[in-house]
Design a protein around this motif. Structure first.
Motif, PDB file in Angstrom:
ATOM      1  N   GLU A  44      -8.578   4.869  10.846  1.00  0.00           N
ATOM      2  CA  GLU A  44      -8.692   5.949  10.469  1.00  0.00           C
ATOM      3  C   GLU A  44      -9.296   6.459   9.684  1.00  0.00           C
ATOM      4  O   GLU A  44     -10.040   7.966   9.377  1.00  0.00           O
ATOM      5  N   LEU A  45     -10.169   5.212   8.850  1.00  0.00           N
ATOM      6  CA  LEU A  45     -10.627   5.754   7.630  1.00  0.00           C
ATOM      7  C   LEU A  45     -12.098   6.680   7.989  1.00  0.00           C
ATOM      8  O   LEU A  45     -12.808   6.764   7.694  1.00  0.00           O
ATOM      9  N   GLU A  46     -12.372   5.726   9.406  1.00  0.00           N
ATOM     10  CA  GLU A  46     -13.373   6.636  10.159  1.00  0.00           C
ATOM     11  C   GLU A  46     -12.861   8.158  10.926  1.00  0.00           C
ATOM     12  O   GLU A  46     -13.866   8.719  10.824  1.00  0.00           O
ATOM     13  N   ARG A  47     -11.582   9.081  10.211  1.00  0.00           N
ATOM     14  CA  ARG A  47     -11.671  10.160  10.861  1.00  0.00           C
ATOM     15  C   ARG A  47     -11.186  11.298   9.520  1.00  0.00           C
ATOM     16  O   ARG A  47     -11.066  10.393   8.959  1.00  0.00           O
ATOM     17  N   PRO A  48     -11.223  12.288   9.847  1.00  0.00           N
ATOM     18  CA  PRO A  48     -11.309  13.268   9.025  1.00  0.00           C
ATOM     19  C   PRO A  48     -10.291  13.040   7.902  1.00  0.00           C
ATOM     20  O   PRO A  48      -9.972  13.555   6.632  1.00  0.00           O
ATOM     21  N   ALA A  49      -9.146  12.701   8.807  1.00  0.00           N
ATOM     22  CA  ALA A  49      -8.075  13.024   8.175  1.00  0.00           C
ATOM     23  C   ALA A  49      -7.499  12.270   7.438  1.00  0.00           C
ATOM     24  O   ALA A  49      -6.556  12.829   6.431  1.00  0.00           O
ATOM     25  N   LEU A  50      -7.655  11.413   7.324  1.00  0.00           N
ATOM     26  CA  LEU A  50      -7.023  10.566   5.894  1.00  0.00           C
ATOM     27  C   LEU A  50      -8.163  10.822   4.459  1.00  0.00           C
ATOM     28  O   LEU A  50      -7.611  10.512   3.501  1.00  0.00           O
ATOM     29  N   ALA A  51      -9.241  11.223   4.815  1.00  0.00           N
ATOM     30  CA  ALA A  51      -9.601  11.813   3.501  1.00  0.00           C
ATOM     31  C   ALA A  51      -9.057  12.978   3.325  1.00  0.00           C
ATOM     32  O   ALA A  51      -9.597  13.552   1.579  1.00  0.00           O
ATOM     33  N   HIS A  56      -5.949  15.900  -1.122  1.00  0.00           N
ATOM     34  CA  HIS A  56      -4.464  16.457  -1.159  1.00  0.00           C
ATOM     35  C   HIS A  56      -3.929  15.828  -2.351  1.00  0.00           C
ATOM     36  O   HIS A  56      -3.401  16.061  -4.013  1.00  0.00           O
ATOM     37  N   LEU A  57      -4.186  14.394  -2.609  1.00  0.00           N
ATOM     38  CA  LEU A  57      -3.051  13.272  -3.641  1.00  0.00           C
ATOM     39  C   LEU A  57      -4.135  12.995  -4.768  1.00  0.00           C
ATOM     40  O   LEU A  57      -3.625  12.495  -5.683  1.00  0.00           O
ATOM     41  N   SER A  58      -5.358  13.860  -4.431  1.00  0.00           N
ATOM     42  CA  SER A  58      -6.074  13.745  -5.905  1.00  0.00           C
ATOM     43  C   SER A  58      -5.272  14.578  -6.970  1.00  0.00           C
ATOM     44  O   SER A  58      -5.700  14.189  -8.446  1.00  0.00           O
ATOM     45  N   HIS A  59      -4.915  15.365  -6.017  1.00  0.00           N
ATOM     46  CA  HIS A  59      -4.550  16.440  -7.290  1.00  0.00           C
ATOM     47  C   HIS A  59      -3.120  16.408  -7.674  1.00  0.00           C
ATOM     48  O   HIS A  59      -2.498  18.221  -7.120  1.00  0.00           O
ATOM     49  N   SER A  60      -1.873  15.645  -6.986  1.00  0.00           N
ATOM     50  CA  SER A  60      -1.041  15.774  -7.524  1.00  0.00           C
ATOM     51  C   SER A  60      -0.246  14.732  -8.672  1.00  0.00           C
ATOM     52  O   SER A  60       0.082  13.857  -8.064  1.00  0.00           O
ATOM     53  N   PRO A  61      -0.020  15.318  -9.513  1.00  0.00           N
ATOM     54  CA  PRO A  61      -0.413  14.368 -10.890  1.00  0.00           C
ATOM     55  C   PRO A  61       1.814  14.253 -10.445  1.00  0.00           C
ATOM     56  O   PRO A  61       1.939  13.357 -10.950  1.00  0.00           O
ATOM     57  N   GLN A  83     -12.463   1.077  -0.690  1.00  0.00           N
ATOM     58  CA  GLN A  83     -13.849   1.895  -1.982  1.00  0.00           C
ATOM     59  C   GLN A  83     -13.720   3.433  -1.940  1.00  0.00           C
ATOM     60  O   GLN A  83     -13.864   3.748  -2.132  1.00  0.00           O
ATOM     61  N   PHE A  84     -12.598   3.180  -0.397  1.00  0.00           N
ATOM     62  CA  PHE A  84     -13.185   4.790   0.265  1.00  0.00           C
ATOM     63  C   PHE A  84     -11.244   5.567  -0.504  1.00  0.00           C
ATOM     64  O   PHE A  84     -11.683   6.134  -1.218  1.00  0.00           O
ATOM     65  N   PHE A  85     -10.480   4.903  -1.919  1.00  0.00           N
ATOM     66  CA  PHE A  85      -9.695   5.148  -1.908  1.00  0.00           C
ATOM     67  C   PHE A  85      -9.912   5.576  -3.495  1.00  0.00           C
ATOM     68  O   PHE A  85      -9.281   5.320  -4.639  1.00  0.00           O
ATOM     69  N   GLU A  86     -10.766   4.665  -3.742  1.00  0.00           N
ATOM     70  CA  GLU A  86     -11.072   4.682  -5.486  1.00  0.00           C
ATOM     71  C   GLU A  86     -11.453   6.324  -6.665  1.00  0.00           C
ATOM     72  O   GLU A  86     -10.742   5.619  -6.814  1.00  0.00           O
ATOM     73  N   PRO A  87     -11.481   6.731  -5.879  1.00  0.00           N
ATOM     74  CA  PRO A  87     -11.523   7.950  -6.230  1.00  0.00           C
ATOM     75  C   PRO A  87     -10.038   8.744  -6.339  1.00  0.00           C
ATOM     76  O   PRO A  87      -9.907   9.708  -7.382  1.00  0.00           O
ATOM     77  N   GLN A  90      -4.428   8.361  -8.936  1.00  0.00           N
ATOM     78  CA  GLN A  90      -3.275   7.370  -9.724  1.00  0.00           C
ATOM     79  C   GLN A  90      -3.717   5.261  -9.415  1.00  0.00           C
ATOM     80  O   GLN A  90      -4.366   5.483  -8.871  1.00  0.00           O
ATOM     81  N   PRO A  91      -2.213   4.772  -9.662  1.00  0.00           N
ATOM     82  CA  PRO A  91      -3.071   3.458  -9.556  1.00  0.00           C
ATOM     83  C   PRO A  91      -2.543   3.367  -8.662  1.00  0.00           C
ATOM     84  O   PRO A  91      -1.326   3.569  -7.394  1.00  0.00           O
ATOM     85  N   THR A  92      -3.681   2.639  -7.200  1.00  0.00           N
ATOM     86  CA  THR A  92      -3.521   2.433  -5.874  1.00  0.00           C
ATOM     87  C   THR A  92      -3.408   0.909  -5.179  1.00  0.00           C
ATOM     88  O   THR A  92      -4.372   0.434  -5.735  1.00  0.00           O
ATOM     89  N   PHE A  93      -2.702   0.796  -4.525  1.00  0.00           N
ATOM     90  CA  PHE A  93      -2.780  -0.350  -4.194  1.00  0.00           C
ATOM     91  C   PHE A  93      -3.315  -0.747  -2.500  1.00  0.00           C
ATOM     92  O   PHE A  93      -2.215  -0.322  -1.295  1.00  0.00           O
ATOM     93  N   VAL A  94      -3.570  -0.845  -2.428  1.00  0.00           N
ATOM     94  CA  VAL A  94      -4.881  -1.299  -1.037  1.00  0.00           C
ATOM     95  C   VAL A  94      -4.020  -2.911  -0.345  1.00  0.00           C
ATOM     96  O   VAL A  94      -5.043  -3.716  -0.593  1.00  0.00           O
ATOM     97  N   LEU A  95      -3.258  -2.622   0.284  1.00  0.00           N
ATOM     98  CA  LEU A  95      -1.599  -3.799   0.661  1.00  0.00           C
ATOM     99  C   LEU A  95      -3.766  -4.579   2.298  1.00  0.00           C
ATOM    100  O   LEU A  95      -3.307  -3.876   3.333  1.00  0.00           O
ATOM    101  N   TRP A  96      -3.808  -5.106   2.182  1.00  0.00           N
ATOM    102  CA  TRP A  96      -4.516  -5.729   3.600  1.00  0.00           C
ATOM    103  C   TRP A  96      -3.458  -6.387   4.513  1.00  0.00           C
ATOM    104  O   TRP A  96      -3.518  -8.040   3.876  1.00  0.00           O
ATOM    105  N   GLU A  97      -2.606  -5.746   5.030  1.00  0.00           N
ATOM    106  CA  GLU A  97      -1.468  -6.566   5.585  1.00  0.00           C
ATOM    107  C   GLU A  97      -1.572  -8.008   6.434  1.00  0.00           C
ATOM    108  O   GLU A  97      -1.073  -8.786   6.782  1.00  0.00           O
TER     109      GLU A  97
END
Length: 419
Positions: A44-51, A56-61, A83-87, A90-97
């Motif tokens: 999904e990181l290689e598709r435009p939807a997730l970006a 949008h989440l980056s502008h969701s206080p 790296q993709f979610f670094e911007p 919010q505190p962001t937790f990337v869980l490598w399941e």
């Protein structure tokens, strides 16, 4: 009687005041934090939807935490995701399941008698994410990573009813119109052509059972977008198969008073599409199989309905008639609204789903056991600090990803750019 109005609260979008609602939810989230949970494959990181979702989440206080449950084949893929979610602010937790740290914790849990490693896919990702999210959030919104029409209004609408204490809502579920494409056409085949006529047929076969009326009250029972309280997240079994959405509704039915459930209008909605599949082990056929078996199981558990071979044969016949009637109705709706509609293709899909009823029904009679992941209260009885261990593993994985040097290919590309 319109059960859709009788059983659960339906919140319509009548041109709501987004700015007012955002201010209110931001205020409420200061004392009752929120989280957004996104289960995702690396692809999904290689598709435009997730970006788009990230932006949008980056502008969701009003979103205080973001948890991404990622299935990645390699550490390099995981590093890229961090790296993709670094911007995100919010505190962001990337869980490598499926990473070694998380897998090691689940192995310890298995050694103590609770095996979650046997569960694969979205169900396990959701279970892990809910556990981590419930550490810091009072309300958790969940949605998929492939939503093309995503807008920050989605988590806003889902979370707000849970935090407004006067409402008394513990679970909110999205509904929407699945219209899109070029030319514009109706999507959502499993909901339109399988679940809707299936529920009607089951009510004709077994009567207006409370559970069937409850399912029928949802305008889009298969939506993957919902929000729930942290307490409910810890006491809910998560289905471990493709019947996750319907199976989750069954858990909500068991655990939550109907007056504490709401469904939220998200407008027009679109995401990527599954293929029909070549058998009941793939594509939409597999989804229909798991949905049917989940509904059968809950009917037996909650309504004491005993299902036999005669019921399967009768259901197949009733379903065919109900689905064909709906196909005609969809044809009229599409023509009236200028939408593309291939009625022959729809009829072929109905015939395929009809066969799924026969095969999946007989499979259920042979083995009616379910595939639900035990709820979090069971897991915490085995390892009381399990959520904290998972959070520590996430932080360690993310720290390692941030400190790892870029791969050689990236270094070569950087050198080429310099010269």
């Amino acid at each position: 009687m319109d059960y859709k109005q009788e059983l659960i609260t339906t919140i319509h979008d009548l041109g709501y005041d987004a700015e007012r609602l955002e201010q209110r939810l931001t205020e409420l989230s200061q004392t009752n934090p929120t989280a957004v949970l996104i289960p995702s494959l690396y692809e999904e990181l290689e598709r435009p939807a997730l970006a788009t979702i990230r932006d949008h989440l980056s502008h969701s206080p009003f979103v205080n935490n973001v948890i991404v449950c990622l299935y990645a084949d390699t550490f390099e893929q995981y590093r890229h995701a961090v790296q993709f979610f670094e911007p995100l602010p919010q505190p962001t937790f990337v869980l490598w399941e499926n990473g070694p740290r998380i897998t090691g914790i689940l192995q310890t849990l298995k050694d103590k008698g609770l095996d979650l490693l046997k569960f694969k896919g979205k169900g396990r990702a959701v279970w892990l994410g809910l556990g981590v999210a419930s550490l810091h959030a009072a309300a958790i919104a969940l949605h998929d990573a492939d939503i093309v029409t995503y807008d920050r209004a989605y988590p806003l609408k889902l979370l707000y009813p849970l935090l407004e204490q006067d409402f008394g809502i513990a679970f909110s579920k999205a509904y929407y119109a699945r219209i899109g494409g070029n030319p514009r056409s109706m999507h959502g085949r499993v909901t339109r052509l399988f679940v809707t006529p299936l529920i009607t047929s089951l009510m004709e076969l077994f009567g207006y059972r409370d559970y069937l009326r409850y399912l029928d009250a949802y305008r889009y029972p298969l939506s993957g977008e919902f929000a729930l309280s942290a307490d409910l997240a810890l006491t809910t079994r998560i289905p471990g198969n493709w019947g996750l959405e319907v199976g989750l509704l069954a858990e909500v039915y068991r655990n939550v008073a109907l007056k504490r459930i709401a469904q939220i209008d998200l407008g027009v909605f679109e995401h990527k599409h599954q293929t029909l599949g070549s058998s009941t082990n793939s594509g939409l056929q597999k989804m229909c199989r798991d949905i049917l078996q989940s509904v059968f199981r809950t009917l037996t558990e909650t309504e004491q309905v005993v299902i036999g071979h005669d019921h399967i044969r009768a259901l197949r016949i009733k379903y065919r008639r109900e689905a064909q009637n709906l196909a005609r109705q969809y044809f009229v709706d599409a023509r009236f609204n200028g939408l593309e509609y291939d009625r022959h293709k729809e009829e072929i899909t109905i015939e395929t789903f009809e066969q799924v009823i026969l095969e999946a029904g007989n499979q259920y009679l042979d083995d009616p056991t379910g595939t639900q992941i035990p709820d979090w209260t069971r897991a915490l009885a085995v390892i009381p600090d399990l959520r904290e261990q998972l959070l520590d593993a996430i932080l360690s994985d993310m720290a390692q990803a941030r400190s790892a040097p870029p791969p050689a290919t990236d270094a070569v590309a950087m050198a080429s750019a310099v010269y």
